[in-house]
Design a protein around this motif. Structure first.
Motif, PDB file in Angstrom:
ATOM      1  N   ALA A  38       0.784  -1.264   0.074  1.00  0.00           N
ATOM      2  CA  ALA A  38      -0.084   0.016  -0.031  1.00  0.00           C
ATOM      3  C   ALA A  38       0.738   1.250  -0.134  1.00  0.00           C
ATOM      4  O   ALA A  38       0.374   2.115  -0.641  1.00  0.00           O
ATOM      5  CB  ALA A  38      -0.892  -0.197   1.203  1.00  0.00           C
ATOM      6  N   ASP A  39       1.790   1.290   0.869  1.00  0.00           N
ATOM      7  CA  ASP A  39       2.993   2.301   0.895  1.00  0.00           C
ATOM      8  C   ASP A  39       4.427   1.605   0.906  1.00  0.00           C
ATOM      9  O   ASP A  39       4.483   0.510   1.278  1.00  0.00           O
ATOM     10  CB  ASP A  39       2.601   3.306   1.672  1.00  0.00           C
ATOM     11  CG  ASP A  39       2.584   2.767   3.115  1.00  0.00           C
ATOM     12  OD1 ASP A  39       2.061   3.483   3.930  1.00  0.00           O
ATOM     13  OD2 ASP A  39       3.052   1.663   3.341  1.00  0.00           O
ATOM     14  N   TRP A  40       5.291   2.557   0.745  1.00  0.00           N
ATOM     15  CA  TRP A  40       6.750   2.086   0.781  1.00  0.00           C
ATOM     16  C   TRP A  40       7.770   3.336   1.163  1.00  0.00           C
ATOM     17  O   TRP A  40       7.480   4.579   0.483  1.00  0.00           O
ATOM     18  CB  TRP A  40       7.187   1.680  -0.734  1.00  0.00           C
ATOM     19  CG  TRP A  40       8.485   0.939  -0.603  1.00  0.00           C
ATOM     20  CD1 TRP A  40       9.822   1.253  -0.773  1.00  0.00           C
ATOM     21  CD2 TRP A  40       8.516  -0.435  -0.191  1.00  0.00           C
ATOM     22  NE1 TRP A  40      10.490   0.088  -0.630  1.00  0.00           N
ATOM     23  CE2 TRP A  40       9.738  -0.814  -0.128  1.00  0.00           C
ATOM     24  CE3 TRP A  40       7.551  -1.454   0.074  1.00  0.00           C
ATOM     25  CZ2 TRP A  40      10.388  -2.088   0.142  1.00  0.00           C
ATOM     26  CZ3 TRP A  40       8.142  -2.769   0.542  1.00  0.00           C
ATOM     27  CH2 TRP A  40       9.524  -2.976   0.524  1.00  0.00           C
ATOM     28  N   PRO A  41       8.445   2.959   2.121  1.00  0.00           N
ATOM     29  CA  PRO A  41       8.529   1.803   2.791  1.00  0.00           C
ATOM     30  C   PRO A  41       7.157   1.525   3.581  1.00  0.00           C
ATOM     31  O   PRO A  41       6.674   2.416   3.889  1.00  0.00           O
ATOM     32  CB  PRO A  41       9.543   2.247   4.056  1.00  0.00           C
ATOM     33  CG  PRO A  41      10.530   3.458   3.440  1.00  0.00           C
ATOM     34  CD  PRO A  41       9.500   4.145   2.727  1.00  0.00           C
ATOM     35  N   SER A  46      -0.870  -3.462   4.872  1.00  0.00           N
ATOM     36  CA  SER A  46      -1.914  -3.715   3.789  1.00  0.00           C
ATOM     37  C   SER A  46      -1.226  -3.810   2.461  1.00  0.00           C
ATOM     38  O   SER A  46      -0.145  -3.293   2.114  1.00  0.00           O
ATOM     39  CB  SER A  46      -2.525  -2.180   3.744  1.00  0.00           C
ATOM     40  OG  SER A  46      -3.491  -2.245   2.894  1.00  0.00           O
ATOM     41  N   VAL A  47      -1.769  -5.061   1.906  1.00  0.00           N
ATOM     42  CA  VAL A  47      -1.381  -5.283   0.488  1.00  0.00           C
ATOM     43  C   VAL A  47      -2.493  -5.037  -0.540  1.00  0.00           C
ATOM     44  O   VAL A  47      -3.605  -5.280  -0.217  1.00  0.00           O
ATOM     45  CB  VAL A  47      -0.640  -6.634   0.132  1.00  0.00           C
ATOM     46  CG1 VAL A  47       0.715  -6.735   0.766  1.00  0.00           C
ATOM     47  CG2 VAL A  47      -1.614  -7.663   0.474  1.00  0.00           C
ATOM     48  N   GLU A  48      -2.157  -4.698  -1.796  1.00  0.00           N
ATOM     49  CA  GLU A  48      -3.322  -4.614  -2.715  1.00  0.00           C
ATOM     50  C   GLU A  48      -3.033  -5.088  -4.160  1.00  0.00           C
ATOM     51  O   GLU A  48      -1.795  -5.208  -4.256  1.00  0.00           O
ATOM     52  CB  GLU A  48      -3.568  -2.982  -3.028  1.00  0.00           C
ATOM     53  CG  GLU A  48      -2.539  -2.144  -3.607  1.00  0.00           C
ATOM     54  CD  GLU A  48      -2.970  -0.878  -3.539  1.00  0.00           C
ATOM     55  OE1 GLU A  48      -3.568  -0.102  -2.524  1.00  0.00           O
ATOM     56  OE2 GLU A  48      -2.733   0.030  -4.310  1.00  0.00           O
ATOM     57  N   PHE A  49      -3.883  -5.413  -4.888  1.00  0.00           N
ATOM     58  CA  PHE A  49      -3.783  -5.959  -6.283  1.00  0.00           C
ATOM     59  C   PHE A  49      -4.542  -4.811  -7.123  1.00  0.00           C
ATOM     60  O   PHE A  49      -5.743  -4.284  -6.833  1.00  0.00           O
ATOM     61  CB  PHE A  49      -4.300  -7.210  -6.252  1.00  0.00           C
ATOM     62  CG  PHE A  49      -3.739  -8.250  -5.645  1.00  0.00           C
ATOM     63  CD1 PHE A  49      -3.937  -8.561  -4.414  1.00  0.00           C
ATOM     64  CD2 PHE A  49      -2.796  -8.940  -6.296  1.00  0.00           C
ATOM     65  CE1 PHE A  49      -3.392  -9.565  -3.760  1.00  0.00           C
ATOM     66  CE2 PHE A  49      -1.995 -10.153  -5.599  1.00  0.00           C
ATOM     67  CZ  PHE A  49      -2.389 -10.185  -4.209  1.00  0.00           C
ATOM     68  N   LEU A  50      -4.169  -4.469  -8.261  1.00  0.00           N
ATOM     69  CA  LEU A  50      -4.742  -3.691  -9.272  1.00  0.00           C
ATOM     70  C   LEU A  50      -5.155  -4.438 -10.382  1.00  0.00           C
ATOM     71  O   LEU A  50      -4.198  -5.466 -11.034  1.00  0.00           O
ATOM     72  CB  LEU A  50      -3.984  -2.501  -9.732  1.00  0.00           C
ATOM     73  CG  LEU A  50      -3.677  -1.363  -8.750  1.00  0.00           C
ATOM     74  CD1 LEU A  50      -2.523  -0.511  -8.999  1.00  0.00           C
ATOM     75  CD2 LEU A  50      -4.790  -0.702  -8.333  1.00  0.00           C
ATOM     76  N   VAL A  51      -6.140  -4.469 -11.132  1.00  0.00           N
ATOM     77  CA  VAL A  51      -6.622  -5.233 -12.165  1.00  0.00           C
ATOM     78  C   VAL A  51      -6.685  -4.381 -13.544  1.00  0.00           C
ATOM     79  O   VAL A  51      -7.411  -3.708 -13.337  1.00  0.00           O
ATOM     80  CB  VAL A  51      -8.116  -6.017 -11.678  1.00  0.00           C
ATOM     81  CG1 VAL A  51      -8.459  -6.802 -12.968  1.00  0.00           C
ATOM     82  CG2 VAL A  51      -7.864  -6.700 -10.378  1.00  0.00           C
ATOM     83  N   TYR A  52      -6.150  -5.323 -14.441  1.00  0.00           N
ATOM     84  CA  TYR A  52      -6.258  -4.406 -15.633  1.00  0.00           C
ATOM     85  C   TYR A  52      -6.703  -5.311 -16.736  1.00  0.00           C
ATOM     86  O   TYR A  52      -7.122  -6.490 -16.637  1.00  0.00           O
ATOM     87  CB  TYR A  52      -4.812  -4.411 -16.298  1.00  0.00           C
ATOM     88  CG  TYR A  52      -4.052  -3.398 -15.367  1.00  0.00           C
ATOM     89  CD1 TYR A  52      -3.372  -3.716 -14.138  1.00  0.00           C
ATOM     90  CD2 TYR A  52      -3.853  -1.899 -15.678  1.00  0.00           C
ATOM     91  CE1 TYR A  52      -2.603  -2.698 -13.421  1.00  0.00           C
ATOM     92  CE2 TYR A  52      -3.016  -0.929 -14.664  1.00  0.00           C
ATOM     93  CZ  TYR A  52      -2.692  -1.676 -13.582  1.00  0.00           C
ATOM     94  OH  TYR A  52      -1.827  -0.984 -12.938  1.00  0.00           O
TER      95      TYR A  52
END
Lengths: 169, 500
Positions: A38-41, A46-52
């Motif tokens: 979700a952010d870095w560092p 939270s992790v996310e996926f983007l779908v194309y």
């Protein structure tokens, strides 16, 4: 980031299964990204996926028009249900075609697991940096959506590139 | 009684959905519970009989050329007016209404036969390109030509489903402005049974053939109407749930087994013919593909599929096979199996089959082939395979030539220098496997190909080049490397890679 004592390890296979259920599959070609921070560092888990969307083109060689992202699936943590939201600003990103499959897709799965380990505090980002390079290989395999992801997750991918350059030196 | 204060007769918007069956051996069963949506005006009439115990009521629709009775915004059918009293009773759950429907629709028989052929489950090696009998397929249309213009006239049939059980899954009532008729929507689910028999399976297949027929009329590539996407999803869903990929893999393995141990030169004819026999080219292109004389059936079918490709891409079987390949991330071998099961492809599908089979031959005992490269023209939209050679040096670049019809300027692509690769191969002769092109135009050796891509016609169009596209290779040679020049200037890239 501190390493919690009892945080369970999130397995990429389990997360991908949960992603599949969250996507409510339709017979429409699409491509989810690899798991993304979700952010870095990372400041949380939270992790996310983007779908194309990948629309088949009437070309001789096999090629697809890439558009998106059309959806975002966010996993706040390993145990919580994901949030699925439509992305309003989906746009045409370019054309992708068949490319070398000999670049091992196994290193993408290794890279994803490495990220999940970092996000759940099992390892630090620096400890996992060698495996995380697999994300750059995945971007090279998907140049159209890769260009979009480099902008959306600029901090993450710039960190990966710096690490790749350090490894080459 | 009144519907939201309205008393009198009112039409209702009706939609149907249905759950289909699934066969063994599908690549992925995750869509087995997906519903098909019936939103096609080729359903010319229906009559829903609602049994409320002591009495029945009808919800009917009969379209005419002048009165469609179809709401294009909702993609729902519009029924004849029903009294609000009857509607109120229908929607009262205490009445426990049950439903049956009689439904009449038309379809082009070609698509019914095509679905049957593409979803074969038998142990033969037939597919749409190589059917047991061409007559049932050729009888579904007439083919004519006027110069370069192809004319296909499809035969149509009507079918009536009688007494099909259905259930009211959902309804919605929206208030209208004062004095106006409320909007009522009824969504029914057709019930073909949890273990459908032959008659039910045929009915479901013909409903999908109906949607495919409509795709052939209106399935243009760009800016499709929303209802077109419903038809497209229905056709893709049916193929996903009824394609036995293991059968396609058997066809692939059978072809491979017939050619194991052959010399590279023998493969250039024998394997080429065998693959060609199992695949029909499905797009119009400038070069000769199927032979009108020696492959007449394939030629006629290719002409028909070419019209779909040109004017209604969403109805091309290749769009659906590419949808499945991408949706389930098929491997090259699986893509080849799918292409052979369906018997259709553009050059990309032909190349996948060639590459996959040659990989298998290389891995087989008695192999005489050193390596295979999945390739194609660097500046033309064409894919093929070169074999009995290896590529050590690949360039990753961006196109610089406006004449490139494979990719646009500044699009990335991987290339290799065929001249250098052949020089490095020394005495070993490299060949081309391109079953997409007719044998009369295909260059069977890589040396002939190199001359052709530098020929007078190419020079005239500023497309002469030594480079070919690089997609994949097997095995990967030890000295393999990729020189990434994408960050160089356009002038530098053009100097290094001519006319690409």
């Amino acid at each position: 980031m501190k390493r919690p004592q009892d945080t369970p390890r999130v397995l990429v296979g389990d997360l991908r299964t949960r992603l599949k259920h969250a996507l409510e599959p339709r017979p429409v070609p699409s491509q989810p990204s690899l798991a993304l921070p979700a952010d870095w560092p990372p400041t949380g888990t939270s992790v996310e996926f983007l779908v194309y969307e990948y629309e088949p083109l009437p070309t001789g060689r096999v090629a697809f028009q890439v558009r998106g992202p059309v959806r975002r699936i966010v996993f706040p943590s390993a145990s919580e249900a994901p949030a699925v939201e439509a992305v309003a600003s989906a746009r045409d990103l370019g054309i992708e075609q068949e490319s070398a499959t000999s670049q091992a897709s196994a290193d993408w799965a290794v890279a994803e697991q490495a990220l999940l380990d970092v996000m759940s505090g099992q390892r630090t980002a620096q400890e996992a940096s060698g495996e995380l390079i697999g994300y750059l290989h995945w971007l090279e395999r998907h140049p159209a959506l890769g260009a979009d992801l480099r902008v959306r997750k600029q901090a993450f991918f710039e960190w990966l590139e710096r690490n790749r350059r350090r490894r080459k030196l | 009684m009144a519907i939201l204060g309205y008393k009198g007769d009112l039409p209702v918007a009706v939609s149907f959905q249905w759950k289909g069956d699934i066969v063994a051996g599908v690549v992925d069963a995750s869509l087995k519970d997906n519903l098909y949506v019936l939103a096609n005006e080729l359903v010319t009439e229906f009559e829903i009989v609602a049994d409320l115990g002591s009495w029945e009521m009808l919800i009917s629709r009969k379209a005419t050329p002048k009165k469609r009775f179809f709401d294009s915004t909702l993609n729902f059918y519009v029924s004849s007016p029903i009294s609000s009293d009857d509607l109120e009773d229908l929607l009262d759950p205490a009445n426990k209404a049950t439903f049956k429907v009689n439904l009449t629709f038309t379809y082009r028989t070609f698509f019914d036969v095509l679905l049957t052929q593409m979803t074969r489950l038998d142990s033969t090696s037939h597919n749409p390109a190589n059917p047991k009998d061409t007559k049932p397929i050729l009888d579904t249309f007439t083919h004519g030509r006027s110069g370069k213009k192809v004319r296909i006239t499809y035969k149509e049939e009507s079918k009536t489903l009688k007494g099909l059980s259905c259930s009211l899954r959902n309804h919605d009532i929206k208030a209208a402005k004062s004095g106006k008729v409320p909007g009522v929507k009824l969504i029914f689910q057709l019930d073909f049974g949890s273990s459908p028999g032959a008659a039910e399976k045929e009915a479901m297949r013909k409903l999908v053939a109906m949607d495919w027929s409509s795709l052939a009329r209106r399935g243009r590539a760009k800016s499709p109407d929303p209802v077109v996407l419903i038809w497209q999803e229905n056709v893709s869903l049916y193929l996903i749930n009824h394609t036995d990929l293991s059968r396609g893999e058997r066809l692939r393995q059978e072809i491979q087994d017939r050619h194991v141990g052959k010399t590279p030169k023998a493969l250039s004819t024998d394997l080429r013919v065998d693959i060609d026999r199992h695949l029909v080219t499905a797009n119009h292109w400038g070069e000769d593909r199927e032979s009108r004389k020696s492959e007449h059936y394939q030629w006629v079918l290719s002409e028909l599929l070419g019209t779909l490709h040109q004017s209604a891409w969403r109805s091309s079987p290749v769009l659906h096979s590419r949808t499945i390949s991408q949706l389930f991330s098929l491997t090259t071998q699986q893509k080849a199996a799918l292409a052979l099961q369906y018997g259709v492809g553009h050059c990309g599908e032909h190349a996948d089959v060639s590459f996959s089979i040659l990989m298998g031959i290389i891995d087989s005992p008695g192999n005489l082939v050193s390596g295979v490269v999945s390739s194609g023209n660097a500046n033309v939209d064409h894919a093929f395979v070169v074999y009995n050679m290896e590529v050590n040096d690949v360039i990753k670049t961006k196109a610089t030539s406006p004449a490139n019809s494979r990719v646009k300027v500044d699009e990335e692509l991987h290339l290799f220098d065929l001249r250098k690769a052949l020089a490095a191969a020394a005495k070993r002769e490299a060949f081309v496997m391109d079953p997409y092109l007719d044998a009369s135009v295909m260059k069977s050796t890589a040396k002939e190909l190199l001359a052709a891509i530098n020929g007078p016609g190419k020079k005239k169009r500023k497309k002469d080049t030594d480079f070919l596209a690089y997609v994949d290779q097997y095995p990967i040679p030890l000295g393999f490397n990729i020189d990434d020049i994408t960050s160089k200037t356009s002038a530098e890239r053009a100097a290094k890679v001519k006319n690409v």
